[in-house]
Design a protein around this motif. Structure first.
Motif, PDB file in Angstrom:
ATOM      1  N   LYS A 107       7.665  -3.709  -4.257  1.00  0.00           N
ATOM      2  CA  LYS A 107       7.306  -4.372  -2.993  1.00  0.00           C
ATOM      3  C   LYS A 107       5.777  -4.903  -3.083  1.00  0.00           C
ATOM      4  CE  LYS A 107       7.400  -3.619   1.776  1.00  0.00           C
ATOM      5  NZ  LYS A 107       7.075  -2.560   2.908  1.00  0.00           N
ATOM      6  N   PRO A 157      -4.193  -6.096   2.879  1.00  0.00           N
ATOM      7  CA  PRO A 157      -4.706  -5.637   4.237  1.00  0.00           C
ATOM      8  C   PRO A 157      -5.884  -6.559   4.596  1.00  0.00           C
ATOM      9  CG  PRO A 157      -3.771  -3.942   3.097  1.00  0.00           C
ATOM     10  CD  PRO A 157      -3.763  -4.927   2.041  1.00  0.00           C
ATOM     11  N   PHE A 158      -6.895  -6.284   3.615  1.00  0.00           N
ATOM     12  CA  PHE A 158      -8.267  -6.776   3.992  1.00  0.00           C
ATOM     13  C   PHE A 158      -8.159  -8.303   4.414  1.00  0.00           C
ATOM     14  CE2 PHE A 158      -9.500  -2.969   1.658  1.00  0.00           C
ATOM     15  CZ  PHE A 158     -10.337  -2.269   2.749  1.00  0.00           C
ATOM     16  N   ILE A 211       7.748 -16.305  12.433  1.00  0.00           N
ATOM     17  CA  ILE A 211       7.886 -16.477  10.922  1.00  0.00           C
ATOM     18  C   ILE A 211       8.785 -17.625  10.872  1.00  0.00           C
ATOM     19  CG2 ILE A 211       9.474 -15.431   9.319  1.00  0.00           C
ATOM     20  CD1 ILE A 211       8.340 -12.772  10.002  1.00  0.00           C
ATOM     21  N   PHE A 264       1.132  -8.500  14.252  1.00  0.00           N
ATOM     22  CA  PHE A 264       2.189  -8.513  13.317  1.00  0.00           C
ATOM     23  C   PHE A 264       3.006  -9.865  13.619  1.00  0.00           C
ATOM     24  CE2 PHE A 264       1.649  -3.937  13.584  1.00  0.00           C
ATOM     25  CZ  PHE A 264       1.874  -3.540  12.048  1.00  0.00           C
ATOM     26  N   ALA A 265       3.603 -10.227  12.280  1.00  0.00           N
ATOM     27  CA  ALA A 265       4.146 -11.595  12.744  1.00  0.00           C
ATOM     28  C   ALA A 265       5.240 -11.459  13.381  1.00  0.00           C
ATOM     29  CB  ALA A 265       4.140 -12.263  11.098  1.00  0.00           C
ATOM     30  N   THR A 266       5.719 -12.174  14.373  1.00  0.00           N
ATOM     31  CA  THR A 266       7.038 -11.887  14.949  1.00  0.00           C
ATOM     32  C   THR A 266       8.141 -12.858  14.592  1.00  0.00           C
ATOM     33  OG1 THR A 266       6.418 -13.619  16.627  1.00  0.00           O
ATOM     34  CG2 THR A 266       5.926 -11.370  17.299  1.00  0.00           C
ATOM     35  N   LEU A 267       9.339 -12.236  14.781  1.00  0.00           N
ATOM     36  CA  LEU A 267      10.680 -13.078  14.378  1.00  0.00           C
ATOM     37  C   LEU A 267      10.337 -14.789  14.580  1.00  0.00           C
ATOM     38  CD1 LEU A 267      12.826 -12.979  12.385  1.00  0.00           C
ATOM     39  CD2 LEU A 267      14.239 -12.128  14.294  1.00  0.00           C
ATOM     40  N   GLU A 327      -5.537  -9.734   5.740  1.00  0.00           N
ATOM     41  CA  GLU A 327      -4.892  -9.834   6.884  1.00  0.00           C
ATOM     42  C   GLU A 327      -5.956  -9.656   8.020  1.00  0.00           C
ATOM     43  OE1 GLU A 327      -2.253  -6.460   7.367  1.00  0.00           O
ATOM     44  OE2 GLU A 327      -0.354  -7.610   6.585  1.00  0.00           O
ATOM     45  N   ASN A 341     -11.066  -5.806  12.942  1.00  0.00           N
ATOM     46  CA  ASN A 341      -9.992  -6.115  14.130  1.00  0.00           C
ATOM     47  C   ASN A 341      -8.703  -5.319  13.690  1.00  0.00           C
ATOM     48  OD1 ASN A 341      -8.794  -7.732  12.261  1.00  0.00           O
ATOM     49  ND2 ASN A 341     -10.110  -9.351  12.863  1.00  0.00           N
ATOM     50  N   GLU A 342      -7.834  -5.384  14.646  1.00  0.00           N
ATOM     51  CA  GLU A 342      -6.544  -4.880  14.223  1.00  0.00           C
ATOM     52  C   GLU A 342      -5.564  -5.965  14.061  1.00  0.00           C
ATOM     53  OE1 GLU A 342      -7.591  -3.872  17.579  1.00  0.00           O
ATOM     54  OE2 GLU A 342      -9.104  -2.693  16.706  1.00  0.00           O
ATOM     55  N   PHE A 371       0.846  -1.394   0.048  1.00  0.00           N
ATOM     56  CA  PHE A 371       0.030  -0.107   0.092  1.00  0.00           C
ATOM     57  C   PHE A 371       0.744   1.128  -0.128  1.00  0.00           C
ATOM     58  CE2 PHE A 371       1.139  -0.308   4.274  1.00  0.00           C
ATOM     59  CZ  PHE A 371       0.902   0.816   5.199  1.00  0.00           C
ATOM     60  N   THR A 372       2.034   1.064   0.307  1.00  0.00           N
ATOM     61  CA  THR A 372       2.916   2.345   0.421  1.00  0.00           C
ATOM     62  C   THR A 372       3.585   2.634  -1.101  1.00  0.00           C
ATOM     63  OG1 THR A 372       4.847   1.006   0.866  1.00  0.00           O
ATOM     64  CG2 THR A 372       3.540   1.905   2.910  1.00  0.00           C
TER      65      THR A 372
END
Lengths: 85, 258
Positions: free
Chosen positions: B35, B40-41, B201, B195-198, B43, B191-192, B16-17
């Protein structure tokens, strides 16, 4: 080194790794983020007291959460702007 | 209901950026060296499935399966879904040449084939992908399966076999009741996503990922629509300052507004 300090050392290393990882997505770029993160950690390199170290780790955890929220809000706002406003 | 199997859709889209650019042939947007990330939807859809599992427990929600239809690189997005908390993944591999021509109807047919294979009783998809903004796949899938659909969900309640979904509609909220099995598409405020943590992953690399091709599933994905051309939106012209009221009036007159 006493056992408790070894655990703390591990925690610090782990925090640094996680912050480095999350910093790869930083809006101003990884090249902006990484030196600043390193500097922040080096600033506390001389901490000897366990309580002080724990406090510094807590600050780091707080920063980690803040960055997560920053990313979430950035995405949320971008989507809101393009689809809802 | 003691057996809930959830299928969630994941699409690889341009991040999205990124500022999208139309390619030189004006046939599509430039995707090379750009990239990409998970839609996002989608997610939000994955997050909702994980929250249902956390809320109802592993005895009720048996399995969360992430599925994607896309080129081989789409596996990155499946791994993200697995790192967030999906149990296993299915990749319907579409070749790089035919992927740009894959349309919502084709995806819906592929998903239908996966649903018939895996027999989930809840399908959660993002309401739309941020690349083509079609917002059709969920609806078409529900139609093909002859299942009830709850689109643009901003709140989901599951109680036994029944489902209560609050939807965002123009001018307010609408609450609808439905029964499982069902298709749900997610809205932004559901919802929010986490984030996938290291470490997660790393763990996700070991989770199972099954591959299919459209031929394996016996699905015809030939496009029904043809893209004639893709163009940039007209550039916005800047305004100008006027020095006096007379100047303003004469300008308005010449523009035909007075």
């Amino acid at each position: 080194m006493p056992n408790s300090q070894v655990t703390l050392q591990y925690q610090v290393k782990n925090l640094y790794k996680r912050l480095l990882f999350i910093g790869r997505e930083y809006p101003l770029g990884y090249s902006y983020f990484r030196p600043r993160l390193k500097k922040a950690f080096l600033k506390n390199r001389d901490l000897k007291n366990e309580d002080d170290i724990k406090k510094a780790i807590e600050t780091g955890e707080y920063v980690y959460k803040e960055i997560e929220t920053l990313y979430y809000l950035k995405k949320y706002r971008a989507l809101k702007k393009s689809y809802y406003d | 209901m003691s057996n809930l199997k959830i299928l969630v859709g994941c699409k690889r889209v341009i991040d999205f950026t990124v500022k999208v650019r139309v390619n030189a042939q004006k046939t599509a947007v430039e995707t090379a060296n750009v990239k990409h990330s998970l839609n996002p939807f989608d997610e939000i859809a994955i997050e909702e499935a994980i929250r249902l599992k956390e809320k109802l427990g592993g005895d009720v929600v048996k399995e969360i399966i992430a599925v994607t239809c896309g080129p081989s690189k789409s596996q990155e997005q499946l791994r993200t879904a697995l790192a967030m908390g999906a149990d296993r993944a299915i990749h319907v591999e579409v070749s790089d040449e035919s992927y740009p021509k894959l349309q919502p109807l084709g995806v819906a047919k592929l998903l239908k084939a996966i649903v018939e294979k895996e027999k989930p009783n809840l399908v959660i998809l993002g309401k739309q992908a941020i690349d083509d903004d079609a917002s059709q796949t969920g609806q078409m899938l529900a139609g093909l399966l002859n299942w009830p659909q709850a689109t643009f969900a901003s709140k989901i309640d599951i109680n036994g076999e029944s489902l209560k979904v609050t939807r965002e509609v123009d001018g307010g909220l609408e609450t609808i009741g439905s029964k499982l099995p069902s298709v749900i598409t997610t809205d932004l405020r559901l919802n929010e996503p986490r984030f996938a943590t290291l470490p997660n992953i790393m763990k996700a690399r070991k989770k199972p990922l099954t591959k299919f091709t459209p031929q394996d599933l016996n699905v015809d994905i030939t496009p029904r629509l043809e893209t004639i051309s893709v163009t940039d939106p007209p550039t916005r012209k800047g305004g100008g300052k006027v020095d006096s009221v007379d100047d303003l009036i004469s300008k308005l007159k010449s523009a035909g507004a007075l």
